[in-house]
Design an enzyme around this catalytic site. Structure first.
Site, PDB file in Angstrom:
ATOM      1  N   ASP A  87      29.519  26.404  27.912  1.00 12.57           N
ATOM      2  CA  ASP A  87      28.649  27.581  27.946  1.00 12.57           C
ATOM      3  C   ASP A  87      28.947  28.502  26.758  1.00 12.57           C
ATOM      4  O   ASP A  87      30.111  28.811  26.481  1.00 12.57           O
ATOM      5  CB  ASP A  87      28.879  28.386  29.215  1.00 12.57           C
ATOM      6  CG  ASP A  87      28.730  27.572  30.490  1.00 12.57           C
ATOM      7  OD1 ASP A  87      29.105  26.393  30.491  1.00 12.57           O
ATOM      8  OD2 ASP A  87      28.248  28.134  31.489  1.00 12.57           O
ATOM      9  N   HIS A 122      26.385  31.245  26.405  1.00 12.77           N
ATOM     10  CA  HIS A 122      25.806  32.422  27.068  1.00 12.77           C
ATOM     11  C   HIS A 122      25.470  33.572  26.125  1.00 12.77           C
ATOM     12  O   HIS A 122      25.876  34.720  26.354  1.00 12.77           O
ATOM     13  CB  HIS A 122      26.746  32.912  28.163  1.00 12.77           C
ATOM     14  CG  HIS A 122      26.551  32.204  29.478  1.00 12.77           C
ATOM     15  ND1 HIS A 122      25.349  32.207  30.151  1.00 12.77           N
ATOM     16  CD2 HIS A 122      27.403  31.453  30.239  1.00 12.77           C
ATOM     17  CE1 HIS A 122      25.465  31.501  31.272  1.00 12.77           C
ATOM     18  NE2 HIS A 122      26.694  31.026  31.339  1.00 12.77           N
ATOM     19  N   ASP A 142      23.748  26.181  29.196  1.00 15.98           N
ATOM     20  CA  ASP A 142      23.932  27.630  29.295  1.00 15.98           C
ATOM     21  C   ASP A 142      24.107  28.244  27.909  1.00 15.98           C
ATOM     22  O   ASP A 142      25.092  28.929  27.613  1.00 15.98           O
ATOM     23  CB  ASP A 142      25.103  27.975  30.219  1.00 15.98           C
ATOM     24  CG  ASP A 142      24.729  27.841  31.687  1.00 15.98           C
ATOM     25  OD1 ASP A 142      23.654  27.282  31.978  1.00 15.98           O
ATOM     26  OD2 ASP A 142      25.514  28.272  32.552  1.00 15.98           O
ATOM     27  N   ASP A 182      21.344  33.773  28.322  1.00 10.08           N
ATOM     28  CA  ASP A 182      21.617  34.684  29.445  1.00 10.08           C
ATOM     29  C   ASP A 182      22.984  35.344  29.305  1.00 10.08           C
ATOM     30  O   ASP A 182      23.917  34.808  28.710  1.00 10.08           O
ATOM     31  CB  ASP A 182      21.528  33.981  30.803  1.00 10.08           C
ATOM     32  CG  ASP A 182      20.093  33.789  31.282  1.00 10.08           C
ATOM     33  OD1 ASP A 182      19.217  34.524  30.808  1.00 10.08           O
ATOM     34  OD2 ASP A 182      19.868  32.893  32.126  1.00 10.08           O
ATOM     35  N   ARG A 183      23.064  36.515  29.914  1.00  8.64           N
ATOM     36  CA  ARG A 183      24.270  37.339  29.980  1.00  8.64           C
ATOM     37  C   ARG A 183      24.603  37.963  28.624  1.00  8.64           C
ATOM     38  O   ARG A 183      24.560  39.163  28.476  1.00  8.64           O
ATOM     39  CB  ARG A 183      25.454  36.570  30.567  1.00  8.64           C
ATOM     40  CG  ARG A 183      25.226  36.185  32.038  1.00  8.64           C
ATOM     41  CD  ARG A 183      26.527  35.722  32.686  1.00  8.64           C
ATOM     42  NE  ARG A 183      26.347  35.404  34.084  1.00  8.64           N
ATOM     43  CZ  ARG A 183      26.413  36.266  35.093  1.00  8.64           C
ATOM     44  NH1 ARG A 183      26.626  37.541  34.833  1.00  8.64           N
ATOM     45  NH2 ARG A 183      26.250  35.890  36.330  1.00  8.64           N
ATOM     46  N   ASN A 216      22.139  25.198  34.023  1.00 17.14           N
ATOM     47  CA  ASN A 216      21.418  25.868  35.106  1.00 17.14           C
ATOM     48  C   ASN A 216      20.780  27.173  34.643  1.00 17.14           C
ATOM     49  O   ASN A 216      19.882  27.704  35.303  1.00 17.14           O
ATOM     50  CB  ASN A 216      22.343  26.123  36.300  1.00 17.14           C
ATOM     51  CG  ASN A 216      23.429  27.132  35.995  1.00 17.14           C
ATOM     52  OD1 ASN A 216      24.233  26.933  35.083  1.00 17.14           O
ATOM     53  ND2 ASN A 216      23.488  28.214  36.740  1.00 17.14           N
ATOM     54  N   HIS A 217      21.215  27.700  33.495  1.00 15.77           N
ATOM     55  CA  HIS A 217      20.605  28.922  32.977  1.00 15.77           C
ATOM     56  C   HIS A 217      19.437  28.656  32.040  1.00 15.77           C
ATOM     57  O   HIS A 217      18.812  29.612  31.571  1.00 15.77           O
ATOM     58  CB  HIS A 217      21.656  29.793  32.279  1.00 15.77           C
ATOM     59  CG  HIS A 217      22.401  30.673  33.229  1.00 15.77           C
ATOM     60  ND1 HIS A 217      22.031  31.971  33.494  1.00 15.77           N
ATOM     61  CD2 HIS A 217      23.482  30.428  34.000  1.00 15.77           C
ATOM     62  CE1 HIS A 217      22.860  32.496  34.381  1.00 15.77           C
ATOM     63  NE2 HIS A 217      23.752  31.584  34.703  1.00 15.77           N
ATOM     64  N   HIS A 249      26.100  19.403  32.746  1.00 10.87           N
ATOM     65  CA  HIS A 249      26.472  20.812  32.825  1.00 10.87           C
ATOM     66  C   HIS A 249      27.266  21.143  34.080  1.00 10.87           C
ATOM     67  O   HIS A 249      28.285  21.820  34.017  1.00 10.87           O
ATOM     68  CB  HIS A 249      25.237  21.701  32.759  1.00 10.87           C
ATOM     69  CG  HIS A 249      25.584  23.152  32.819  1.00 10.87           C
ATOM     70  ND1 HIS A 249      26.188  23.808  31.768  1.00 10.87           N
ATOM     71  CD2 HIS A 249      25.465  24.081  33.815  1.00 10.87           C
ATOM     72  CE1 HIS A 249      26.414  25.053  32.103  1.00 10.87           C
ATOM     73  NE2 HIS A 249      25.996  25.255  33.346  1.00 10.87           N
ATOM     74  N   ARG A 301      28.462  28.701  45.484  1.00 10.85           N
ATOM     75  CA  ARG A 301      27.373  29.356  44.747  1.00 10.85           C
ATOM     76  C   ARG A 301      26.107  29.474  45.590  1.00 10.85           C
ATOM     77  O   ARG A 301      25.231  30.275  45.296  1.00 10.85           O
ATOM     78  CB  ARG A 301      27.035  28.564  43.480  1.00 10.85           C
ATOM     79  CG  ARG A 301      28.151  28.450  42.481  1.00 10.85           C
ATOM     80  CD  ARG A 301      27.702  27.605  41.297  1.00 10.85           C
ATOM     81  NE  ARG A 301      28.788  27.297  40.388  1.00 10.85           N
ATOM     82  CZ  ARG A 301      29.107  28.024  39.322  1.00 10.85           C
ATOM     83  NH1 ARG A 301      28.423  29.100  39.034  1.00 10.85           N
ATOM     84  NH2 ARG A 301      30.115  27.667  38.537  1.00 10.85           N
ATOM     85  N   HIS A 327      29.964  25.143  33.085  1.00 11.70           N
ATOM     86  CA  HIS A 327      29.452  25.838  34.269  1.00 11.70           C
ATOM     87  C   HIS A 327      30.407  26.849  34.890  1.00 11.70           C
ATOM     88  O   HIS A 327      29.973  27.696  35.650  1.00 11.70           O
ATOM     89  CB  HIS A 327      29.061  24.777  35.309  1.00 11.70           C
ATOM     90  CG  HIS A 327      28.208  25.228  36.434  1.00 11.70           C
ATOM     91  ND1 HIS A 327      27.156  26.113  36.295  1.00 11.70           N
ATOM     92  CD2 HIS A 327      28.219  24.886  37.761  1.00 11.70           C
ATOM     93  CE1 HIS A 327      26.574  26.300  37.466  1.00 11.70           C
ATOM     94  NE2 HIS A 327      27.194  25.575  38.365  1.00 11.70           N
TER      95      HIS A 327
END
Length: 491
Positions: free
Chosen positions: A237, A239, A266, A269-270, A298-299, A347, A395, A422
Site C-alpha cells: 500500500d 495510499h 491501495d 485514499d487516505r 480494496n481501495h 492485495h 474488518r 492490506h
C-alpha cells in the site's frame, strides 16, 4: 479463540485481586495505545477483559484500538458489549457509530450518533458527526434515486474530444509527445508534480485512456517473469503518499527492463496526493508494460474512494468525469500477479473454502465492484491469523485465514508462498505462516500518524527475498485525509 476476540463469559466471582489485575492491564493498554502500538494494546485490553469482563470501558477502549487498526467489525462487536453492560455509556455508541460509518452503514451510524446527542446534547463533536452522516446519507439516497432516470453516457462522451483540448500557454508543465509516454516526459512529470503542480488534463486523459485500453485487454492474473539479470521490487500500500513513493524511486531506481516493479494495490485514499501516485504508476506502466505490474486493492473501489478521499481529491483537482474514468480503470486492473509460477501476489488474502485453484481464480470476472462476498471480495479483503482454520473478519468483509489454510492453498497450486499487503505493519513487513505468507506495506508513518516504517521486497530470479525498510520523508503541509469527508472522522 483468536487473539482479541470478545470474552463474553464472566467468571463466577470477580475478586478484588481480579479487578486490580484488570486495571493494571488496562493502564498498560492505554500507554500502548498512546504510543500507537495498537496490536499490543488490543492484547492488553483483552487481558483486562479476561480478569474482569464486566467493565464497559474495557470493551470501548479495545474497540477504539480496533478502529485505529481498521478492524471495524470487531470494534462494533466490542461496542455492542459495552452498551449491553451499560446502556448509558456514551463511548459505546460513539465506537459503534464510527465502525458502522466505516463500513458504509450510515443508517446505523446516524441512529447511534442520535443516541449520543440525546445523552450528551452539548457534545458539539457528536452533533457535527450526526449532521455530516445525515447529509451524506441524503446525498447517497438522492444519487441512487436519480440513477434510474439517467441515460448512461460513455466516459468519452462525458469528457469530450481529448485531442482537441487546448493547452493554454500559461501551462508550465511537461507536454506529452504525440507518440505517447517517454522516459523524459515521466521524469519531467514527476518533478512537476513534486512541486504540487497539476498535469494538464489533456495529458492526464491521454494517459488514462491508454492505460484503460491496456488493462482491459489483460487477464485477471498476470504471469510475471523476473528479469534474468535483474530483480523485481514488490511494494505494498502507498495510499496517496506521493512523496514517499518518490523516495522509493529515488533510492531504489526508476523502473527499467532490469529493475521491474510490482505495486500491490491501495495506490489511493487516505493520503492527499493519490492522483499523483496513481498517475505515476500508470505512466510507468505505459512506458514499461513488461516491467511494471499492478494489482488491484480494496481501495480501488467506489465505496472506499467515496469515504477515504480519492473521489473528493479527483473532483477537486480535475472533475467528476475524471473520477468516473478512474473508476472504470480500477475495474480493469488485474487482481493478482504470479511471479515465476511460484509466488502469488494479491492485495488481501485467501478464501473461505479449501479447493480454490489458480485456474478458478484466472476465470474471475473482475470488471465490476467486488461486492461483499465471493472469491474476488476475499482476495481483496482477507487477512492472515496465527490460529489454524478460519475466522470471521475483524474488518467485516472477507475472512481471516490460518497457517494451515495457506499451506493447503500453496500445496494445491504448487506455490512457494503468497505475498499480500492490506495491513499496516510497524516494521513495514511481516512474515507469517512458516514463511508462506508475507505482508508488505509501503506507506511509512501511515496517515501522518501511525509512526510505522515502510518496506519493499527485492526478489531475484532464484526467488531469494530481501526486505528493505525506510522512514517517511517530509511532504508539503497538506494533511492526510484532506479530501476524505466522513472518512476523516475515523482518524
Amino acid at each position: 479463540m483468536a487473539s482479541g476476540d470478545p470474552v463474553d463469559v464472566a467468571p463466577l466471582n470477580v475478586t478484588d485481586a481480579d479487578k486490580a489485575k484488570a486495571e493494571a492491564a488496562k493502564d498498560a493498554a492505554n500507554k500502548l495505545f498512546a504510543a500507537k502500538n495498537y496490536e499490543q494494546a488490543i492484547e492488553k485490553y483483552t487481558e483486562a477483559i479476561s480478569h474482569n469482563p464486566n467493565v464497559a470501558a474495557y470493551y470501548a477502549n479495545r474497540g477504539f484500538a480496533y478502529i485505529r487498526s481498521e478492524f471495524y467489525a470487531a470494534a462494533i462487536r466490542d461496542a455492542d458489549k459495552a452498551i449491553e453492560l451499560d446502556p448509558t455509556y456514551v463511548k459505546g455508541y460513539y465506537r459503534r457509530a464510527t465502525g458502522n460509518m466505516a463500513l458504509g452503514k450510515l443508517k446505523e451510524a446516524v441512529k447511534d450518533f442520535r443516541a449520543v446527542c440525546k445523552v450528551a446534547p452539548k457534545d458539539a463533536d457528536a452533533r457535527k458527526k450526526l449532521a455530516d452522516c445525515e447529509k451524506e446519507l441524503k446525498r447517497i439516497t438522492f444519487e441512487a434515486a436519480i440513477a434510474f432516470d439517467e441515460v448512461k453516457r460513455s466516459i468519452k462522451d462525458m469528457i469530450g474530444d481529448v485531442d482537441s483540448m487546448v493547452v493554454d500557454s500559461s501551462y508550465d508543465g511537461p507536454h506529452l509527445p504525440e507518440t505517447g509516454v517517454t522516459l523524459e516526459f515521466v521524469k519531467d512529470m514527476l518533478e512537476h508534480m513534486r512541486k504540487q503542480k497539476k498535469l494538464h488534463r489533456k495529458y492526464l486523459y491521454k494517459i488514462l485512456f491508454a492505460v484503460k485500453e491496456y488493462f482491459e485487454a489483460q487477464p485477471p492474473i498476470i504471469d510475471v517473469t523476473i528479469p534474468e539479470e535483474g530483480k523485481i521490487t514488490v511494494c505494498g500500500d502507498i495510499h496517496g503518499q506521493f512523496y514517499d513513493l518518490l523516495h522509493v524511486l529515488d533510492v531504489n531506481g526508476l523502473p527499467s527492463e532490469t529493475n521491474a516493479y510490482l505495486w500491490n494495490g491501495d495506490f489511493v485514499d487516505r493520503g492527499s496526493f493519490s492522483v499523483e501516485c496513481v498517475t505515476t504508476l500508470f505512466a510507468f506502466k505505459l512506458l514499461y508494460p513488461n516491467s511494471v505490474f499492478l494489482s488491484r486493492g480494496n481501495h480501488e473501489t467506489n465505496d472506499m474512494n467515496r469515504t477515504y478521499g480519492f473521489e473528493g481529491e479527483v473532483k477537486a483537482k480535475y472533475s467528476d468525469a475524471t473520477f468516473k474514468l478512474f473508476s472504470e480503470i480500477f475495474n480493469a486492473i488485474p487482481i493478482g500477479n504470479l511471479i515465476n509460477e511460484k509466488i502469488f501476489v494479491i492485495h488481501g488474502g485467501l478464501f473461505s473454502r479449501d479447493d480454490v485453484t489458480m485456474d478458478e481464480i484466472r476465470k474471475i470476472d473482475r470488471f465490476k465492484q467486488p461486492g461483499s462476498e465471493g472469491l474476488m471480495c476475499e482476495l481483496l479483503w482477507s487477512d492472515p491469523q496465527n490460529e489454524p482454520g478460519r475466522s470471521p473478519s475483524k474488518r467485516g468483509v472477507g475472512i481471516q485465514f490460518g497457517p494451515d489454510v495457506t499451506e493447503a492453498f500453496c500445496k494445491l497450486n504448487n506455490l512457494d508462498m503468497i505475498i499480500r499487503s492490506h495491513e499496516v505493519k510497524q516494521d513495514g513487513y511481516q512474515v507469517d505462516h512458516n514463511g508462506r505468507c508475507i505482508t508488505i506495506f509501503s506507506a511509512p508513518n501511515y496517515c501522518d500518524s501511525v509512526g510505522n516504517k515502510g518496506a519493499y521486497i527485492h526478489i531475484t530470479p532464484d526467488l531469494k527475498l530481501k526486505y528493505n525498510q525506510y522512514s517517511a520523508v517530509e511532504h508539503p503541509p497538506v494533511k492526510a485525509m484532506q479530501y476524505a469527508g466522513l472518512g476523516s472522522m475515523l482518524m
